[in-house]
Scaffold this motif. Structure first.
Motif, mmCIF file in Angstrom:
data_model
loop_
_atom_site.group_PDB
_atom_site.id
_atom_site.type_symbol
_atom_site.label_atom_id
_atom_site.label_comp_id
_atom_site.label_asym_id
_atom_site.label_seq_id
_atom_site.Cartn_x
_atom_site.Cartn_y
_atom_site.Cartn_z
ATOM 1 N N ASP A 267 0.835 -1.205 0.000
ATOM 2 C CA ASP A 267 0.000 0.000 0.000
ATOM 3 C C ASP A 267 0.868 1.253 0.000
ATOM 4 N N GLU A 272 1.816 -0.873 -5.980
ATOM 5 C CA GLU A 272 0.475 -1.180 -5.472
ATOM 6 C C GLU A 272 -0.484 -1.632 -6.573
ATOM 7 N N ARG A 276 -2.108 -5.413 -6.849
ATOM 8 C CA ARG A 276 -3.558 -5.571 -6.829
ATOM 9 C C ARG A 276 -4.014 -6.501 -7.956
#
Length: 297
Positions: A267, A272, A276
């Motif tokens: 994060d 990130e 994801r």
């Protein structure tokens, strides 16, 4: 997704919201992002594909957050309410409703077909979740109930468009879920339904199953880029996740427990968005019918 592509999507999103999709040209996006036309077409084949990528990214994030909510909680109506809230909050925080409306009013066949697929996928998800939450007896009636649920909730939200707090949204979702359960039980009592089970999935078309071995390799690769402070924990998580994904009988409950903490290590980092996407593949593999990740390469 690399940082530069992320930058282009952010620029396009701002323009689509500020000026409208129809009134935003590719040149506008080039100027806003400070990139060349060649760079844009390296990432997207058209303005349509750029908009689709923005919406797909949001769907991917909401899917991960929904699955992570379920990793360490008992299933039931309250979990379903919180999962539905994830999507509502994301739609409102990212102003996605305005993008959806732009598509519906655009008359563009490609974009309208895409949005239909998005809607069918959401209906298929809710149909499955209603059966999981209320029991196998609900399966023949869950498709009808999912359709009615979205109709009811949509009208309540449209009636109060300024409602944005989580408490107020949760109140409306809970009210509609209770009405949906009542409808399910009434349909079951009378053995009456119009839609066949799994119809939404069939019409939306199931996405291709990711490669378990490739996903495992990506997890190990990404862990190597963590900061020194997180690298040891990240490698332990990565080793566990990759080994389970490649196992003949992965321990899915343990994978679900570890997947969230591993993702959260990234994060706020440039990786990130890429993490994801990889973790979305993990959840997709865990969601296969028999619970076993595929072995394809």
């Amino acid at each position: 997704m690399n940082e530069r592509k992320r930058h282009v999507l952010d620029a396009a999103r701002r323009l689509f919201l500020d000026n409208g999709f129809a009134d935003t040209s590719i040149q506008n996006i080039l100027d806003e992002a400070g990139i060349s036309k060649g760079t844009f077409y390296n990432y997207f084949s058209s303005k349509n594909e750029c908009l689709i990528s923005i919406i797909e990214e949001s769907r991917e994030t909401s899917t991960i957050l929904r699955d992570e909510l379920a990793a360490d909680r008992r299933d039931g109506p309250e979990l379903l309410i919180d999962q539905l809230l994830v999507r509502l909050r994301m739609n409102r925080e990212q102003q996605l409703i305005r993008l959806y409306e732009a598509i519906l009013h655009s008359g563009d066949a490609e974009l309208r077909k895409f949005m239909k697929t998005v809607h069918l996928a959401e209906l298929a998800w809710l149909e499955r979740r209603l059966t999981e939450v209320f029991g196998e007896w609900a399966e023949p009636y869950s498709a009808d109930a999912a359709l009615m649920h979205f109709g009811m909730l949509g009208q309540y939200l449209q009636f109060a468009p300024d409602v944005t707090s989580s408490d107020e949204l949760t109140k409306r979702i809970r009210f509609v879920i209770r009405r949906t359960e009542a409808l399910l039980r009434d349909m079951a009592e009378h053995r009456e339904h119009l839609l066949e089970a799994d119809q939404f999935n069939e019409r939306a078309g199931a996405p291709p199953l990711p490669s378990a071995s490739q996903t495992a390799r990506e997890i190990r690769r990404l862990a190597a880029y963590l900061s020194p402070a997180d690298r040891e924990a990240g490698r332990e998580y990565a080793d566990f996740l990759s080994a389970e994904l490649e196992a003949e009988r992965p321990r899915t409950s343990l994978v679900r427990t570890i997947a969230g903490p591993f993702r959260k290590l990234f994060d706020g980092t440039p990786l990130e968005p890429e993490v994801r996407t990889v973790m979305s593949a993990v959840w997709q593999l865990l969601g296969t019918a028999d619970g076993k990740p595929g072995k394809e390469d």
